[in-house]
Design a protein around this motif. Sequence first.
Motif, PDB file in Angstrom:
ATOM      1  N   MET A 116      -1.404  37.972  21.227  1.00 25.32           N
ATOM      2  CA  MET A 116      -2.626  38.517  20.622  1.00 25.32           C
ATOM      3  C   MET A 116      -2.749  38.154  19.144  1.00 25.32           C
ATOM      4  SD  MET A 116      -2.716  42.381  22.135  1.00 25.32           S
ATOM      5  CE  MET A 116      -2.776  42.735  23.891  1.00 25.32           C
ATOM      6  N   ASN A 117      -1.645  37.675  18.568  1.00 26.50           N
ATOM      7  CA  ASN A 117      -1.549  37.494  17.123  1.00 26.50           C
ATOM      8  C   ASN A 117      -1.856  38.816  16.408  1.00 26.50           C
ATOM      9  OD1 ASN A 117      -0.997  36.062  14.775  1.00 26.50           O
ATOM     10  ND2 ASN A 117      -3.113  35.391  14.509  1.00 26.50           N
ATOM     11  N   ALA A 118      -1.283  39.893  16.957  1.00 23.19           N
ATOM     12  CA  ALA A 118      -1.481  41.223  16.384  1.00 23.19           C
ATOM     13  C   ALA A 118      -0.848  41.275  14.999  1.00 23.19           C
ATOM     14  CB  ALA A 118      -0.870  42.283  17.289  1.00 23.19           C
ATOM     15  N   ARG A 119      -1.488  41.967  14.094  1.00 23.69           N
ATOM     16  CA  ARG A 119      -1.035  41.979  12.697  1.00 23.69           C
ATOM     17  C   ARG A 119      -0.048  43.089  12.408  1.00 23.69           C
ATOM     18  NH1 ARG A 119      -2.421  44.445   7.893  1.00 23.69           N
ATOM     19  NH2 ARG A 119      -2.119  43.176   6.018  1.00 23.69           N
ATOM     20  N   GLN A 120      -0.189  44.231  13.067  1.00 25.04           N
ATOM     21  CA  GLN A 120       0.590  45.410  12.690  1.00 25.04           C
ATOM     22  C   GLN A 120       1.308  46.008  13.887  1.00 25.04           C
ATOM     23  OE1 GLN A 120      -1.753  48.359  10.694  1.00 25.04           O
ATOM     24  NE2 GLN A 120      -0.111  49.859  10.643  1.00 25.04           N
ATOM     25  N   MET A 121       2.607  46.215  13.743  1.00 25.96           N
ATOM     26  CA  MET A 121       3.391  46.790  14.825  1.00 25.96           C
ATOM     27  C   MET A 121       2.899  48.199  15.155  1.00 25.96           C
ATOM     28  SD  MET A 121       7.531  46.913  15.132  1.00 25.96           S
ATOM     29  CE  MET A 121       7.744  47.880  13.641  1.00 25.96           C
ATOM     30  N   GLY A 122       2.715  48.473  16.457  1.00 24.60           N
ATOM     31  CA  GLY A 122       2.261  49.787  16.895  1.00 24.60           C
ATOM     32  C   GLY A 122       0.761  49.899  17.051  1.00 24.60           C
ATOM     33  N   PHE A 123       0.041  48.813  16.735  1.00 29.54           N
ATOM     34  CA  PHE A 123      -1.417  48.840  16.796  1.00 29.54           C
ATOM     35  C   PHE A 123      -1.947  47.537  17.393  1.00 29.54           C
ATOM     36  CE2 PHE A 123      -0.154  51.629  13.394  1.00 29.54           C
ATOM     37  CZ  PHE A 123      -1.034  52.695  13.451  1.00 29.54           C
ATOM     38  N   PHE A 124      -2.989  47.645  18.223  1.00 32.04           N
ATOM     39  CA  PHE A 124      -3.770  46.494  18.662  1.00 32.04           C
ATOM     40  C   PHE A 124      -5.216  46.759  18.294  1.00 32.04           C
ATOM     41  CE2 PHE A 124      -0.731  45.706  22.485  1.00 32.04           C
ATOM     42  CZ  PHE A 124       0.097  44.933  21.695  1.00 32.04           C
ATOM     43  N   THR A 125      -5.883  45.801  17.677  1.00 28.62           N
ATOM     44  CA  THR A 125      -7.323  45.918  17.482  1.00 28.62           C
ATOM     45  C   THR A 125      -8.022  45.353  18.717  1.00 28.62           C
ATOM     46  OG1 THR A 125      -7.612  43.737  16.468  1.00 28.62           O
ATOM     47  CG2 THR A 125      -7.013  45.571  14.995  1.00 28.62           C
ATOM     48  N   LEU A 126      -9.297  45.658  18.849  1.00 33.04           N
ATOM     49  CA  LEU A 126     -10.056  45.147  19.987  1.00 33.04           C
ATOM     50  C   LEU A 126     -10.075  43.622  19.979  1.00 33.04           C
ATOM     51  CD1 LEU A 126     -11.874  45.461  22.447  1.00 33.04           C
ATOM     52  CD2 LEU A 126     -13.824  45.787  20.902  1.00 33.04           C
ATOM     53  N   ASN A 127     -10.269  43.022  18.811  1.00 35.26           N
ATOM     54  CA  ASN A 127     -10.294  41.561  18.728  1.00 35.26           C
ATOM     55  C   ASN A 127      -8.959  40.960  19.142  1.00 35.26           C
ATOM     56  OD1 ASN A 127     -12.954  41.401  17.909  1.00 35.26           O
ATOM     57  ND2 ASN A 127     -12.461  41.395  15.728  1.00 35.26           N
ATOM     58  N   GLU A 128      -7.851  41.589  18.744  1.00 36.91           N
ATOM     59  CA  GLU A 128      -6.532  41.095  19.128  1.00 36.91           C
ATOM     60  C   GLU A 128      -6.326  41.227  20.634  1.00 36.91           C
ATOM     61  OE1 GLU A 128      -4.409  42.340  14.865  1.00 36.91           O
ATOM     62  OE2 GLU A 128      -4.206  43.618  16.638  1.00 36.91           O
ATOM     63  N   TRP A 129      -6.705  42.364  21.167  1.00 38.38           N
ATOM     64  CA  TRP A 129      -6.608  42.619  22.608  1.00 38.38           C
ATOM     65  C   TRP A 129      -7.351  41.546  23.392  1.00 38.38           C
ATOM     66  CZ3 TRP A 129      -4.425  46.748  25.496  1.00 38.38           C
ATOM     67  CH2 TRP A 129      -4.920  46.950  26.792  1.00 38.38           C
ATOM     68  N   LEU A 130      -8.575  41.268  22.976  1.00 43.54           N
ATOM     69  CA  LEU A 130      -9.372  40.260  23.678  1.00 43.54           C
ATOM     70  C   LEU A 130      -8.769  38.868  23.513  1.00 43.54           C
ATOM     71  CD1 LEU A 130     -13.001  41.491  22.864  1.00 43.54           C
ATOM     72  CD2 LEU A 130     -11.839  41.548  25.074  1.00 43.54           C
ATOM     73  N   ARG A 131      -8.244  38.569  22.333  1.00 47.99           N
ATOM     74  CA  ARG A 131      -7.631  37.258  22.117  1.00 47.99           C
ATOM     75  C   ARG A 131      -6.501  37.028  23.113  1.00 47.99           C
ATOM     76  NH1 ARG A 131      -5.774  37.889  17.109  1.00 47.99           N
ATOM     77  NH2 ARG A 131      -7.749  37.246  16.171  1.00 47.99           N
ATOM     78  N   GLY A 132      -5.679  38.042  23.298  1.00 48.26           N
ATOM     79  CA  GLY A 132      -4.551  37.893  24.198  1.00 48.26           C
ATOM     80  C   GLY A 132      -4.919  37.914  25.659  1.00 48.26           C
ATOM     81  N   PHE A 133      -5.747  38.880  26.041  1.00 54.66           N
ATOM     82  CA  PHE A 133      -6.009  39.058  27.469  1.00 54.66           C
ATOM     83  C   PHE A 133      -7.102  38.147  28.012  1.00 54.66           C
ATOM     84  CE2 PHE A 133      -3.909  43.385  27.041  1.00 54.66           C
ATOM     85  CZ  PHE A 133      -2.762  42.947  27.676  1.00 54.66           C
ATOM     86  N   VAL A 134      -7.951  37.602  27.143  1.00 60.42           N
ATOM     87  CA  VAL A 134      -8.848  36.548  27.617  1.00 60.42           C
ATOM     88  C   VAL A 134      -8.014  35.314  27.967  1.00 60.42           C
ATOM     89  CG1 VAL A 134     -10.651  34.925  26.937  1.00 60.42           C
ATOM     90  CG2 VAL A 134     -10.934  37.356  26.449  1.00 60.42           C
ATOM     91  N   ASP A 135      -7.036  35.012  27.104  1.00 57.90           N
ATOM     92  CA  ASP A 135      -6.156  33.874  27.363  1.00 57.90           C
ATOM     93  C   ASP A 135      -5.356  34.089  28.644  1.00 57.90           C
ATOM     94  OD1 ASP A 135      -4.748  31.378  26.560  1.00 57.90           O
ATOM     95  OD2 ASP A 135      -3.042  32.731  26.391  1.00 57.90           O
ATOM     96  N   LEU A 136      -4.860  35.329  28.850  1.00 50.30           N
ATOM     97  CA  LEU A 136      -4.073  35.636  30.039  1.00 50.30           C
ATOM     98  C   LEU A 136      -4.931  35.941  31.260  1.00 50.30           C
ATOM     99  CD1 LEU A 136      -1.390  37.932  28.360  1.00 50.30           C
ATOM    100  CD2 LEU A 136      -0.994  35.643  29.299  1.00 50.30           C
TER     101      LEU A 136
END
Length: 236
Positions: free
Chosen positions: A87-107
Amino acid sequence: MPRNKRRIELVTEDERQFSKRARNHVSSRRIARDNSAFTQRRCVQLFREYTVPTEPDTLGPEGMEKFCADIGVEPENVVMLVLAWKMNARQMGFFTLNEWLRGFVDLQCDTIPKIQAKLDYLKSLLNDYNTFKSIYRYAYDFARDKEQRSMDIETAKAMLKLLLGKHWSLFSQFNSFLESSKYKVINKDQWCNIFEFSRTIVNDLSNYDVDGAWPVMLDEFVEWLTSERQAQPYRS
């Protein structure tokens, strides 16, 4: 877990038991197949199940715990770090919506069964040298306190154990060195060189070049380990 708390936390026994039951529940049955076509709308809906109305675009620590329980993975499992890297998440313990979509669209994942079906794939990425190196480097900025340039030593030890603990024959000795050393933080150059050291220097240190460009920390580790071995010659 408050937002400003970055350090990796030890889970309580109750939390461990809950996560263990969740994993057993998953492993005790065959993961349901979901052959439905991926949709971004359903992916967003899944994300919203783990957020609160006041922060709909941020999945925080409580939501993360629920998400991990649903997929049957402990929060401190390395697969969660691989997922964060995806997801290229920036902060441990948190996912933003954009990060979530980045990862799960790819997957191509928009349901829990689809995510569960990808867990083995995510773990397998660690077997590729270049991918593992990328994840290792990513972990430094992901886990460190964003208000500090360096990573505190307790977080560093936890992340090193997660990434190198099972694969580096000198990890336990290096961890003992850190515990007895003066170091309170690890900078990024030290972090990256620890990885290179773990992959290139053999157990007996015979290929370690004292005139090499290793950080002082690793020179000190070699001196410390050599001294330890001389004091206890039968200790591996």
